[in-house]
Write a protein that holds these residues in place. Structure first.
Motif, mmCIF file in Angstrom:
data_model
loop_
_atom_site.group_PDB
_atom_site.id
_atom_site.type_symbol
_atom_site.label_atom_id
_atom_site.label_comp_id
_atom_site.label_asym_id
_atom_site.label_seq_id
_atom_site.Cartn_x
_atom_site.Cartn_y
_atom_site.Cartn_z
ATOM 1 N N ALA A 185 2.978 -2.487 -1.303
ATOM 2 C CA ALA A 185 2.730 -2.437 0.135
ATOM 3 C C ALA A 185 3.959 -1.901 0.876
ATOM 4 O O ALA A 185 3.837 -1.091 1.806
ATOM 5 N N HIS A 186 5.143 -2.338 0.454
ATOM 6 C CA HIS A 186 6.368 -1.860 1.098
ATOM 7 C C HIS A 186 6.591 -0.379 0.780
ATOM 8 O O HIS A 186 6.981 0.402 1.656
ATOM 9 N N ALA A 187 6.334 0.011 -0.449
ATOM 10 C CA ALA A 187 6.465 1.415 -0.828
ATOM 11 C C ALA A 187 5.512 2.286 -0.014
ATOM 12 O O ALA A 187 5.885 3.375 0.462
ATOM 13 N N THR A 188 4.296 1.813 0.170
ATOM 14 C CA THR A 188 3.311 2.553 0.953
ATOM 15 C C THR A 188 3.763 2.683 2.394
ATOM 16 O O THR A 188 3.616 3.748 3.015
ATOM 17 N N LEU A 189 4.325 1.615 2.947
ATOM 18 C CA LEU A 189 4.836 1.642 4.320
ATOM 19 C C LEU A 189 5.896 2.725 4.483
ATOM 20 O O LEU A 189 5.885 3.475 5.472
ATOM 21 N N LEU A 190 6.814 2.828 3.517
ATOM 22 C CA LEU A 190 7.880 3.822 3.616
ATOM 23 C C LEU A 190 7.334 5.240 3.569
ATOM 24 O O LEU A 190 7.750 6.110 4.350
ATOM 25 N N VAL A 191 6.410 5.499 2.672
ATOM 26 C CA VAL A 191 5.851 6.847 2.555
ATOM 27 C C VAL A 191 5.045 7.218 3.800
ATOM 28 O O VAL A 191 5.171 8.322 4.340
ATOM 29 N N ARG A 192 4.245 6.294 4.279
ATOM 30 C CA ARG A 192 3.395 6.593 5.431
ATOM 31 C C ARG A 192 4.213 6.724 6.717
ATOM 32 O O ARG A 192 3.920 7.572 7.564
ATOM 33 N N THR A 193 5.246 5.880 6.874
ATOM 34 C CA THR A 193 6.049 5.910 8.093
ATOM 35 C C THR A 193 6.942 7.137 8.155
ATOM 36 O O THR A 193 7.119 7.733 9.229
ATOM 37 N N ASN A 194 7.502 7.524 7.022
ATOM 38 C CA ASN A 194 8.466 8.618 7.012
ATOM 39 C C ASN A 194 7.846 9.993 6.788
ATOM 40 O O ASN A 194 8.466 11.004 7.108
ATOM 41 N N PHE A 195 6.645 10.019 6.232
ATOM 42 C CA PHE A 195 6.019 11.310 5.955
ATOM 43 C C PHE A 195 4.611 11.445 6.529
ATOM 44 O O PHE A 195 4.369 12.255 7.409
ATOM 45 N N GLU A 196 3.701 10.633 6.032
ATOM 46 C CA GLU A 196 2.291 10.839 6.378
ATOM 47 C C GLU A 196 2.041 10.823 7.884
ATOM 48 O O GLU A 196 1.480 11.782 8.437
ATOM 49 N N GLY A 197 2.442 9.728 8.552
ATOM 50 C CA GLY A 197 2.181 9.607 9.982
ATOM 51 C C GLY A 197 2.827 10.707 10.804
ATOM 52 O O GLY A 197 2.139 11.410 11.571
#
Length: 247
Positions: free
Chosen positions: A101-113
């Protein structure tokens, strides 16, 4: 008197976001300050307005709620002339290695979004044939390091996205700027021992963003220029040697 221009600042509760908005407000721009935490964004907006006399409004935006990007942009009171995205989350590399969940947060916050939002903004700018986009990435994306490779990988993706978007929009006369601040004295880096020569203040980053976006110049900005040769050296280390280093 020419009508004031409008800045959309995405990440309005961050230290860099506040400093950037303040820089634009001092230049007479109208500010649309977007953030997930509306109360904190409102405090920043009131402070910026009091200091500059600029019109500053706040707009709720959660960078992870990608399905709401369309309505967010459609409901802005004015279409922005420049959009600056400073959203980022350093996170905890060790935690991310076992906490999906934390890994997903980092990827989505820094790249996807950020990528999806700036892509949507680009379509609006293309429709009217004007606009400038600024994305704040990171030197961490120039080469993966064991100490923060998930954050670095997300920022590398964001840097590549901005490069591709720039290549696509340049023939239409639209600018896309990538900013790599390096170390910055912010809440996110509080408590870290940072080398002074490599470390900028938020105000310095804000000025660099404004100058690059509104006064012309380079497409990729290292706020402290020393970072460019530093990262060239790091990037040139052979993998057989690099994997033995504790970076």
């Amino acid at each position: 008197m020419a009508p004031s221009k409008t800045l959309l600042l995405i990440g309005g509760t961050s230290d860099i976001g506040r400093a950037t908005a303040l820089c634009y407000a001092k230049a007479g721009w109208r500010i649309l300050l977007s953030a997930r935490n509306e109360e904190e964004a409102r405090r920043n907006a009131e402070d910026i307005a009091a200091r500059t006399g600029a019109e500053v409004t706040t707009h709720r935006l959660d960078i992870l709620q990608t399905d709401r990007f369309g309505s967010f942009l459609d409901n802005l009171p004015q279409p922005p002339d420049t959009a600056v995205c400073v959203v980022g989350e350093l996170g905890d590399q060790v935690r991310a290695q076992s906490d999906l969940a934390h890994a997903t947060l980092l990827v989505r916050t820094n790249f996807e979004g950020p990528a999806l939002l700036l892509g949507a903004i680009a379509e609006h700018f293309l429709a009217r044939e004007s606009g400038t986009i600024v994305g704040v990435s990171s030197v961490a994306g120039d080469r993966g390091r064991g100490s923060n490779y998930l954050y670095g990988a997300a920022k590398a993706g964001f840097t590549a996205f901005l490069s591709g978007l720039r290549n696509r929009l340049a023939p239409k006369g639209l600018r896309v700027i990538t900013v790599k601040p390096g170390f910055v004295r912010t809440q996110m880096t509080a408590g870290m021992k940072l080398p002074p020569v490599l470390t900028a203040d938020p105000d310095e980053v804000g000025r660099a963003i404004f100058n690059a976006a509104e006064k012309g110049g380079r497409d990729v900005i290292y706020v402290r220029r020393i970072w460019q040769p530093v990262m060239m050296v790091i990037g040139g280390i052979p993998e057989t040697i690099f994997k033995r280093l504790k970076l």
